[in-house]
Every structure is written in structure tokens, then in C-alpha cells.
Design a protein around this motif. Sequence first.
Motif, short mmCIF file in Angstrom:
data_model
loop_
_atom_site.label_atom_id
_atom_site.label_comp_id
_atom_site.label_asym_id
_atom_site.label_seq_id
_atom_site.Cartn_x
_atom_site.Cartn_y
_atom_site.Cartn_z
N SER B 231 -3.73 21.62 52.38
CA SER B 231 -5.17 21.77 52.58
C SER B 231 -5.45 21.97 54.07
O SER B 231 -4.59 21.74 54.91
CB SER B 231 -5.92 20.55 52.06
N GLY B 247 -6.93 28.34 51.01
CA GLY B 247 -8.35 28.12 50.80
C GLY B 247 -9.17 29.23 51.42
O GLY B 247 -8.63 30.25 51.85
N HIS B 269 -11.58 24.73 49.35
CA HIS B 269 -10.16 24.74 48.98
C HIS B 269 -9.99 25.55 47.70
O HIS B 269 -9.14 26.44 47.62
CB HIS B 269 -9.63 23.32 48.80
#
Lengths: 246, 318
Positions: B231, B247, B269
Motif C-alpha cells: 500500500s 493503487g 487503494h
Amino acid sequence: MKYLVCISKTPETTAKIAFTNGDTQFDKNGVQFILNPYDEWYALVRALELKEAQGGTVTVINVGTSENDAVIRKALAIGADDAVRIDADPTSAMFVAKQISEYVKSNPFDVIFLGKETIDYNGSEVGGMLAEYLDLPYVSYAMALDIEGGSAKVTRDIEGGSETSKINLPVVVSAAKGMAEQRIPNMRGIMMAKRKPLNVVEAVAFSDKSKVVGYALPTGKTEVKMIDPENMDELVRLLQEEAKVL
Amino acid sequence: MVLVYAETQNGQFKKAAFEAVAYGKKSADILGTSCEAIVVGNAENPGQLGQYGAAKVHHLNGSGVAHFDGKSYASAIAGAAERTNAKLVVVSHSSQGKTLVGRLAVKMDAGSVSGVNHLPEQKDGKLCVKKNVFSGKAIAEYAIEGDAAVFSLMGNTLKPEQSGSDAEVVNVTLDGSSEIEILEVNLQQGDAAPLPEAELVVSAGRGMKGPENWEIIEELARTLGATTACSRPVADTGWRPHHEHVGQTGVAIRPNLYIAAGISGAIQHLAGVSSSKCIVVINKDPEAPFFKAADYGVCADLFDVVPKLTEAIKKAKA
Ligand SMILES: Cc1cc2nc3c(=O)[nH]c(=O)nc-3n(C[C@H](O)[C@H](O)[C@H](O)COP(=O)(O)OP(=O)(O)OC[C@H]3O[C@@H](n4cnc5c(N)ncnc54)[C@H](O)[C@@H]3O)c2cc1C
Ligand SMILES: Nc1ncnc2c1ncn2[C@@H]1O[C@H](COP(=O)(O)O)[C@@H](O)[C@H]1O
């Protein structure tokens, strides 16, 4: 050096996506619009950094109606010197590229920046089209750009790595993550932006070669299947037999 | 005629090249025409594209196309399209393809659609095709006005199947020089596929607590033959390299399998991963938004579950 930054307006990232008119038009109702993040954070800020380090001017350009003036003023507040708006409702990437190319033909720039893509139509098309109309080299998804003499040193993202090249100016570049860091406009910038020039230019006639004819929302995702944490064999079985991805 | 640009890297065809040829062949069947491929620069056995549906392969080589340059490559491809009277040109939606698609459209005066992920259809005499828009939150159908089209094809749209035999290869020499001088190419080491091309991806977020804990994620990825991702905050704080960030602001991917451990599933995301065919979410918070986007969920401590999943895969593979 004269820098041009192409900026677009897109729905805010968390906006609810809906359609009207028999699913042929994006429903703007209640949607908040922002400057396209890649244009704002990477393209514009890198142009400003280069100007601050080596001198020059930064112009932003947008193809859009007067509804876009607020996002254009934001780009001025972040630090662009002046703005151009080509007065038309953009109907395709090629329409946008055609309009900007006509402007640049009579107002040349050394580096033309774009964002890597707009977050609404996810096209990544305008840059290549603009470069082709202007017969200039184009580097997409640039993560770093420096000006050395009459040339640009650009590092771009390629699958599984990066590639650094040297290109004589003028050049068209689309900016991706790594190029620069987001800047928040300060009060002084916002005040000054009100007095900076925003020139409105008439659009040239152009007929689209491709058009959106309808929209749909993705078919409902099936309910998540919760798996017992003590039974990972079951998850592996489902991935093999049900989802067929292993 | 449908003309497909098949990409190579170091003389080897990319997986995306086979997908593009297979897509070109299926499109050609729909349009009632044939499919040919174009290969630019060094390539090992270009005739093998015949096995994926190319009736003929145009192999362009020479000083004019010694390394990738959007301008000279677009000229070469548009030239071949004109010679073969191609009505549809297909490229991959890759770093090269994204450079080419707009250039080709202007050069050929064609309608373009980038990132298509469906086969085209003929509707009321117009070529129509669909793609994802709004970062995967909607699908748009485009119609081509006029008689030429350029598509860039999203990775993993279809599985290329081999059948048939090698195709005839036509060699063309292109002289000239490039305006772009390549100074350096850096490719990551390792056997895993680059993230944009990977079929299996194992990703982790802030729930990992720190970079020192990543071994369990790497072990799971190694066991699967998957590529690792993360992430944004994980890349921003330097726990993981930037190229792993997926993302909205990072890489957008659509692998067959996306396993997310310790990622909450923020909308930004999801924008980059929600088109994955199958999503597995491991999170200890039953309210984590990611579960709503998942196909399979495991609500538990990832430090416990991830090693167990690795063991289960090892067992299934044995
Ligand atoms: C304009 C904009 C663009 C953005 N772009 C991106 C982007 O491209 N990509 C991106 O990822 N983010 C992006 N973000 C950030 C995004 O909004 C979230 O902040 C981010 O995705 C959160 O990362 P995370 O899930 O790793 O961390 P968190 O939100 O902190 O989530 C951690 C999760 O781990 C779980 N967890 C903790 N410990 C354990 C454990 N032991 N076992 C199991 N689960 C555990 C928690 O329950 C929690 O759900 C963007 C934000 C903005 C505003
Ligand atoms: N209406 C517009 N006006 C000015 N620039 C635009 C416009 N639309 C797109 N662009 C630029 O083109 C880039 C790529 O857009 P796209 O090809 O639509 O993904 C954006 O990041 C902007 O820099």
C-alpha cells in the motif's frame, strides 16, 4: 526556459460514480471536482522547481468551459505564472490534444508537461497525440526530469524497472510518481492567483474519431466468502477449484 | 486486416505480446478478416506468433529502430498499417503502448481507445469496444467514428492459447536515427514477473508493523511464484521500494489473484487493484472496508494466517 503544464479537471477520488440520460452521460450532480492529481502533484510542481532553480516561466493550459476556472486558479495559487483556457467542452483525448497543439504552434514552449493519465477516463492518450501533432519526442510516465543545457534527462518507468534517456528540447513529457512532491497553496499564493492572467482562447473545429456511447457499473461483486483462519487448506482448495486462479 | 504490435524485451516476446496477438486474432474473426503481427527490433523466432493467430509477421529491424522511441516506432507501425491496409491496430497497454497509442491515432487519423479489456463488437456498422473508467468504478463503451481504429489492450484480458504453426516472416530494414539517446536501463533483479504483468500478486500494508516483518510475505510470494506489492503508506515510509506501491497513485494492476494482508482497503487503494479477477483479504478487523471488495476473506491476525497459508500451498503443490 518556457514550461507548459497541461491540467485537467477530474471528479474527486472518492466521488460516487453514477450516470444519467439513459447511461450515456456522467452524472455531475453532487460531485466535487479537483485538479487531476498527477497534473497537480507531479507535472506542475516539477515545472515550478525547474523554474525556481534555473529561471523561466510556467504556464498552465486547460481545455474546458468556465466551470474549470476554479481548478485553474488553484494551479496559479500553487505557483504557475499565467494560465490559458481553451474554451470548449472536451469530448475526447484527441480533441484536447488538437486544441493544445494549435495553441503551442503559435506559442512555443521548451518542455510540455502532462500527468500520466486522468483519473476519470484513465486514457494516457493526450500526451502521445499532442507530441504527434507537434512532431516532437514524447516520454511517458517520467519519474524524474532534469534540464541540462539544451536537453532533458528523463527517467521513465518501464515494466520491471526504469530507463534514463537524453533528448533535445523541445519535448513532451507525462509525469508519474517520483517526479515531485505535492505542494499545498499558501494564503499569499491564493491571493496572488486572483491577479494572475487567465487568457481564454477560442477552440478550433474538430470532429471526434471515437466517442463514449454508454456507461455501465460493474456487475455486483458476489458476497465475500469468509474462511476459517484455522483451515487454510480450504482456501487453497477454493482458489484452485472455484476461482481457478492457482 | 488487424495489425498487432508484439513487444519484445531483450529479443524475447513479452507475455503481453502473445495476449495482444491472441486478441487481434479474435477481433479479426469478429470482423471477418485476418490478423498479422509486427515486430520491431531484435526478436527470437518472430514466426512463433503464428501459433497465437498471426497469419504473417512483419519483422522490422535496422538502425532506425535500434531502441524504443515512440516517434520512430509509431512511424514504422503506421507504415506497416498502411501497406497492409489495416483497419484496426492493437498494441499492449504497457509503457511502450501508452507512448504509441495516441501517436498512432493521430498518424492514422484513427479513433483510439486505450486500455480495452473486452473484445470489440460491430454495432450499426460501427466498431464498438469497452474499457474500465473511473479507476475501475465503471465501464464505458466507445464507438469508432470513421474507418480506422487503434486499441491498447489491458494486460490479463484474455489467456493466449497456442495452436497452429509458425507464420511466414517478412523482413523489412529501417534505416535512420533516433532523437532519444538511451543512457541507462535498470531492471530489478529476481525471477518474479514485473508488477504490471504479474498474474499472482501478494500485497501487504501497514498491518505488517514494520519492514523487518516482510519475510512471511516474501515466503508466501515465493511459494506461489507471485510478485510482491504494497500500500502507499508502506512505500512512502520506505518500508518497501516505491515500484511496489499499487493503487490510484501507484501502479494499477489486474492480476488473476490479489492477496492483501494488513491493508484496510481505502478507496484509493482499491482503485488500482479492484479489477483483479480474485481478491483474498487477510485482516484482523471484521469492519475493514476491503472485505466488501473481496472474494475470500480471512478475519484473523496476519502473522498467524500468512505462514499457515504458505504451508497449505506447499502441501497442495507437493
Ligand atoms: C489522493 C490520495 C491518493 C492515494 N493513493 C493511494 C494509492 O495509490 N495506494 C494506496 O494504497 N493508498 C493510497 N492512498 C492512501 C489511502 O487512502 C490509505 O491511507 C492507505 O491505502 C492505507 O494503507 P494501509 O491499508 O496499508 O494502512 P491502514 O489503513 O493503516 O490499514 C492497516 C490495516 O491492517 C490491519 N491490521 C493491523 N494489524 C493487523 C494484523 N496483525 N493482522 C491482520 N490485519 C492487521 C488493520 O485492521 C487495518 O485494516 C491515497 C490517499 C489519497 C488521499
Ligand atoms: N481538458 C484538458 N485540458 C488540458 N489538459 C488535459 C485535458 N485532459 C487531459 N489533459 C492532460 O493530458 C493528460 C493525460 O490525460 P488522458 O490522456 O486523458 O489520460 C492529463 O494528465 C493532463 O495533463
